[in-house]
Scaffold this motif. Structure first.
Motif, PDB file in Angstrom:
ATOM      1  N   SER A 189       0.834  -1.206   0.000  1.00 53.73           N
ATOM      2  CA  SER A 189       0.000   0.000   0.000  1.00 53.73           C
ATOM      3  C   SER A 189       0.861   1.246   0.000  1.00 53.73           C
ATOM      4  CB  SER A 189      -0.931  -0.004   1.218  1.00 53.73           C
ATOM      5  OG  SER A 189      -1.799  -1.098   1.153  1.00 53.73           O
ATOM      6  N   LYS A 247      -6.688   2.080   1.462  1.00 56.60           N
ATOM      7  CA  LYS A 247      -5.930   0.893   1.883  1.00 56.60           C
ATOM      8  C   LYS A 247      -5.031   1.193   3.074  1.00 56.60           C
ATOM      9  CE  LYS A 247      -5.814  -1.154  -2.750  1.00 56.60           C
ATOM     10  NZ  LYS A 247      -4.955  -1.503  -3.923  1.00 56.60           N
ATOM     11  N   GLU A 282      -8.173   6.100  -8.434  1.00 62.14           N
ATOM     12  CA  GLU A 282      -7.084   5.246  -7.960  1.00 62.14           C
ATOM     13  C   GLU A 282      -6.473   5.788  -6.679  1.00 62.14           C
ATOM     14  OE1 GLU A 282      -4.186   4.593 -10.962  1.00 62.14           O
ATOM     15  OE2 GLU A 282      -5.596   3.669 -12.381  1.00 62.14           O
ATOM     16  N   ARG A 291       2.367   7.455  -6.339  1.00 64.19           N
ATOM     17  CA  ARG A 291       1.444   8.554  -6.581  1.00 64.19           C
ATOM     18  C   ARG A 291       2.053   9.884  -6.167  1.00 64.19           C
ATOM     19  NH1 ARG A 291      -2.557   7.873  -9.824  1.00 64.19           N
ATOM     20  NH2 ARG A 291      -3.798   9.382  -8.647  1.00 64.19           N
ATOM     21  N   ASP A 337      -6.054   3.962  -2.994  1.00 64.85           N
ATOM     22  CA  ASP A 337      -4.766   3.785  -2.330  1.00 64.85           C
ATOM     23  C   ASP A 337      -4.790   4.328  -0.905  1.00 64.85           C
ATOM     24  OD1 ASP A 337      -3.673   2.564  -4.518  1.00 64.85           O
ATOM     25  OD2 ASP A 337      -2.756   4.387  -5.326  1.00 64.85           O
ATOM     26  N   ALA A 390       2.393   1.798  -3.402  1.00 65.24           N
ATOM     27  CA  ALA A 390       1.428   2.393  -4.330  1.00 65.24           C
ATOM     28  C   ALA A 390       1.291   3.879  -4.080  1.00 65.24           C
ATOM     29  CB  ALA A 390       0.071   1.694  -4.192  1.00 65.24           C
ATOM     30  N   LEU A 391       1.278   4.219  -2.798  1.00 64.77           N
ATOM     31  CA  LEU A 391       1.149   5.633  -2.436  1.00 64.77           C
ATOM     32  C   LEU A 391       2.400   6.407  -2.834  1.00 64.77           C
ATOM     33  CD1 LEU A 391      -0.707   7.688  -1.048  1.00 64.77           C
ATOM     34  CD2 LEU A 391       0.453   7.179   1.096  1.00 64.77           C
TER      35      LEU A 391
END
Length: 413
Positions: free
Chosen positions: A8, A117, A110, A15, A114, A11-12
């Motif tokens: 998680s 999560k 998206e 971004r 994220d 993914a962050l």
């Protein structure tokens, strides 16, 4: 769990471009790999450009320009309880830089997923809460941001929920304004569900009851009222029930208000229910002739409450013939025929010298058709009397709308 947490964050990180996890579990966002903080002036500009968009929305509803620059985004640290420690100090001149990035991310599909999560432990909850708190209204009315808001309040503790409510209620009733918006109303309904067992729900009910009439006249806002009726007990909803009785006769004469009151009548529970039904029943003769009020009378009749229906049928006596020849009134008379008011309506039609006129009327012919069909099934003696009287005027009924009545007569032989 560790792998999920790590994925998680990765993914962050993608971004945010440069996201670093420190040993103390706090997150730091940098504008470049050199660790230079974002320009505070630029960040404040971004923040207030967003405030401007919400200000425009708010001006639309209030009809006046409102300065939200200082009132909407108060310093959260002044409201934080001693037990709550945000990861970053929100009075920092750089706080809007972090918040801007998080809010921008939350407003994408998206990015919102994220961030949701990450709401898996208290550290992440506090961190994200501190970032989005000042922009909580903007978050809850956004198409994607609302999902983060809903997830956030699910995981929030009582102190955080209280802070959110204070933000939504002081100095402006943002609960009301958000309820008028498509995505905002979804957020408010979720807030109602989350606070169902909390004493904080009384603050929400108070905010909604203060704007009850306007919410009930709004095509979106009335669903928030319905959510309260569906989720909360009658005692909690009592302020709303009182407002319903206070504004009932005004609402039922409004196009959207009438639809909303019909839904309210079917949902209301507790002792106020009978009081509201009695109010509508006592005014049924007046409401039955109203273009929108008649729908609420029909709604009460469909509830099949013997005491209320009996009062409605008694109030309408002497008006059945007249109501039968109007568009709105004919619907009410047909509902009476389909319930326990059958004998009252047919007896009045039989006593009247206008039965043939009703049978030939644009709207009245439907009333006579329903009277014939229902009496055939439930009141054979009344059916026979009605048939005899109509057959005396068969030639007259062979033209215009009367032909519909003749067709029913023949089909029932």
């Amino acid at each position: 769990m560790a792998s999920m947490y790590s994925s998680s964050l990765e993914a962050l990180q993608l971004r945010f471009e440069n996201l670093h996890l420190f040993d103390n579990s706090s997150l730091s966002l940098n504008a470049s790999s050199t660790g230079v903080f974002p320009d505070p002036q630029r960040n404040h500009g971004l923040a207030f450009s967003r405030v401007g968009s919400f200000r425009s929305c708010l001006d639309y509803f209030t009809g006046e320009s409102m300065n939200l620059g200082s009132s909407m985004f108060d310093d959260v640290n002044s409201n934080v309880s001693p037990g709550f420690q945000p990861i970053f100090s929100l009075d920092s001149e750089y706080s809007y830089g972090y918040s801007n990035r998080v809010i921008d991310m939350a407003k994408t599909e998206e990015g919102s997923k994220d961030l949701q999560k990450l709401l898996s432990n208290s550290t992440n909850n506090n961190m994200i809460f501190s970032w989005v708190f000042d922009f909580i209204v903007e978050l809850m009315i956004d198409q994607s941001g609302r999902y983060l808001f809903q997830k956030l309040i699910e995981s929030a503790d009582e102190t955080q929920l209280q802070m959110i409510l204070e933000k939504l209620l002081v100095p402006h009733n943002y609960i009301y304004y958000a309820s008028l918006l498509k995505y905002g109303s979804c957020s408010i309904k979720k807030l109602i569900t989350v606070l169902e067992k909390s004493p904080l729900i009384t603050c929400v009910i108070k905010a909604l009851s203060d704007k009850f009439e306007k919410l009930m006249m709004d095509p979106i806002g009335h669903y928030v009222i319905f959510e309260c009726l569906d989720v909360l007990d009658s005692q909690t909803n009592d302020p709303l029930n009182i407002q319903a009785m206070k504004h009932c006769l005004e609402l039922v004469r409004h196009e959207q208000g009438s639809v909303s009151m019909s839904g309210f009548v079917t949902r209301i529970k507790g002792p106020r229910r009978d009081q509201l039904l009695k109010l509508i029943s006592r005014n049924s003769a007046f409401l039955a002739q109203d273009p929108t009020g008649n729908y609420v009378v029909q709604c009460v009749i469909r509830l099949q409450n013997p005491a209320m229906n009996d009062q409605i049928f008694r109030n309408l006596e002497g008006y059945y013939v007249k109501l039968s020849t109007t568009k709105t009134g004919s619907y009410v008379v047909e509902h009476c025929l389909l319930s326990s008011g059958l004998d009252r309506v047919i007896n009045e039609l039989l006593r009247s010298d206008r039965l043939v006129s009703v049978a030939k009327d644009r709207y009245g012919n439907y009333v006579v058709q329903t009277a014939l069909k229902e009496s055939k099934k439930r009141e054979i003696s009344l059916h026979g009397s009605l048939v005899v009287k109509l057959e005396q005027h068969l030639k007259c009924l062979q033209h215009g709308y009367g032909r519909n009545v003749v067709s029913v007569l023949r089909s029932l032989q």
